[in-house]
Design a protein around this motif. Sequence first.
Motif, mmCIF file in Angstrom:
data_model
loop_
_atom_site.group_PDB
_atom_site.id
_atom_site.type_symbol
_atom_site.label_atom_id
_atom_site.label_comp_id
_atom_site.label_asym_id
_atom_site.label_seq_id
_atom_site.Cartn_x
_atom_site.Cartn_y
_atom_site.Cartn_z
ATOM 1 N N ASP A 119 0.915 -1.251 0.121
ATOM 2 C CA ASP A 119 -0.116 -0.002 -0.131
ATOM 3 C C ASP A 119 0.834 1.271 -0.063
ATOM 4 N N PRO A 120 0.723 2.228 -1.063
ATOM 5 C CA PRO A 120 1.751 3.213 -1.067
ATOM 6 C C PRO A 120 1.507 4.415 -0.234
ATOM 7 N N LEU A 121 0.483 4.404 0.480
ATOM 8 C CA LEU A 121 -0.037 5.077 1.494
ATOM 9 C C LEU A 121 1.013 5.290 2.943
ATOM 10 N N PHE A 122 1.703 3.972 3.109
ATOM 11 C CA PHE A 122 2.512 3.932 3.995
ATOM 12 C C PHE A 122 4.027 3.851 3.640
ATOM 13 N N ARG A 123 4.901 4.200 4.542
ATOM 14 C CA ARG A 123 6.414 4.358 4.559
ATOM 15 C C ARG A 123 6.721 2.824 4.917
ATOM 16 N N TYR A 124 7.838 2.382 4.210
ATOM 17 C CA TYR A 124 8.292 0.765 4.526
ATOM 18 C C TYR A 124 9.879 0.864 5.167
#
Length: 408
Positions: free
Chosen positions: A10-15
């Motif tokens: 999900d590109p909403l979050f930082r990994y």
Amino acid sequence: MASDESDGRDPLFRYDDPIFADERLLEITHLPGPDRIVGRDDQMLRVADALNPAIFGSKPSHLFIFGKTGTGKSLISRSITQRVITEAERDDINVKYAFIDCGEQNTEASIVKTVAQVVNEPERSGVTVPDRGLGTGDYYKRLWDVIDRCTDVTIVILDEIDMLEDDEVLRKLSRAGENRRISDSSIGIVGISNKIDFPDNLSERVKSSLSRDELVFPPYDANQLIDILNKRRDAFHEEVITDEVIPLTAALAAQEHGDARKAIDILRNAGRLAKKRNDARVTEEHVRAAKEKTEADRFSELIEGSPQQAKAILYALTLLTENSTEDEFPTKIIYSQYKQITGRLELDILSERRVQEILQEQNFLNVIQSEREGRGRGRGAHAKHRLLEDPEIVKKVLLRDSRLSMEE
Ligand SMILES: Nc1ncnc2c1ncn2[C@@H]1O[C@H](COP(=O)(O)OP(=O)(O)OP(=O)(O)O)[C@@H](O)[C@H]1O
Ligand SMILES: [Mg+2]
């Protein structure tokens, strides 16, 4: 909405975390391994000495540990107890421990219940320890059964032991063997406090029945703090913290008294701040800002958790500080301001002597600073007291208390 680089996440979050490799190493609840513990060799030996008999299934000595905040009292008690458990296991000796924060659980019944629940293995003891519904006496009965059937030695760590509402639990636990409440097992008590005069407040019954070793943990010096922080450097990615960060953090944390909790808090907050500002490295500037935040947080926590009477006394000192060009006030003046406040709040009025004692406690907790005229830090009726934080901040925290906010 799919992005080409998203590899299914999900590109909403930082990994990735650009600053921390493992932030948990700097969490206050994290228990560092023995190789990360620095500068407490003597204290560790003394704690080990008191608990040593447990390794052979014998009764350990009871132990009281004193020292200012952040001197490693909780850490060393936990760490050594775990090492005792591991050693005992080799010889099939079953040692268990219960760590009780008396700030959260301060009644006799809740302590007895919690120790019983932590130690209990229902299939071995044939006993259950319900959350509610039993009287204190019944909880004791279950505790003795549980201890006898599930352990050879039980170590009860009572952290912040000065917050105990009633010290009867100390007497019962320390006498359990003698009084044949338990027969196949024994109990060791480790009491921890940052009030060095705490034993004076114990009842005579407890004082005489509880023989114990006592141990004081001194504050760390700046070099020890540097060592402690260096051992947690791997909380950060390599090269993220600049060279000045650790020495500066240690120096700032050593200013009042060498407090490892504060040092670790500042370092963590500095990292968080750098991350929030999208800075690639942690610098001196982050450390200085983190120190301010850490102190304000800590101060709020300290006074928010204080009893009503202590808050009223601090409020008196705050009002005086605000309305005067002076910043130091004798006990007498604070006392008369305090009396006006208690009158309006319908609080009981404590004696001047008791108010003096509470001021002294706040001095020890680094909320205020108390000095005796001409003779340095001191007790006594002639002491003068100074607030160690901006009155604006203190007031803001104090007024979160509903009773005091009616004042305004
Ligand atoms: N000698 C040490 N080596 C490594 N870390 C330490 C050492 N002493 C303390 N720390 C770390 O500093 C923090 C505070 O230590 P601890 O909680 O044991 O202090 P304390 O004396 O119990 O303070 P308080 O009275 O406020 O409860 C913890 O995160 C602990 O891991
Ligand atoms: Mg502690």
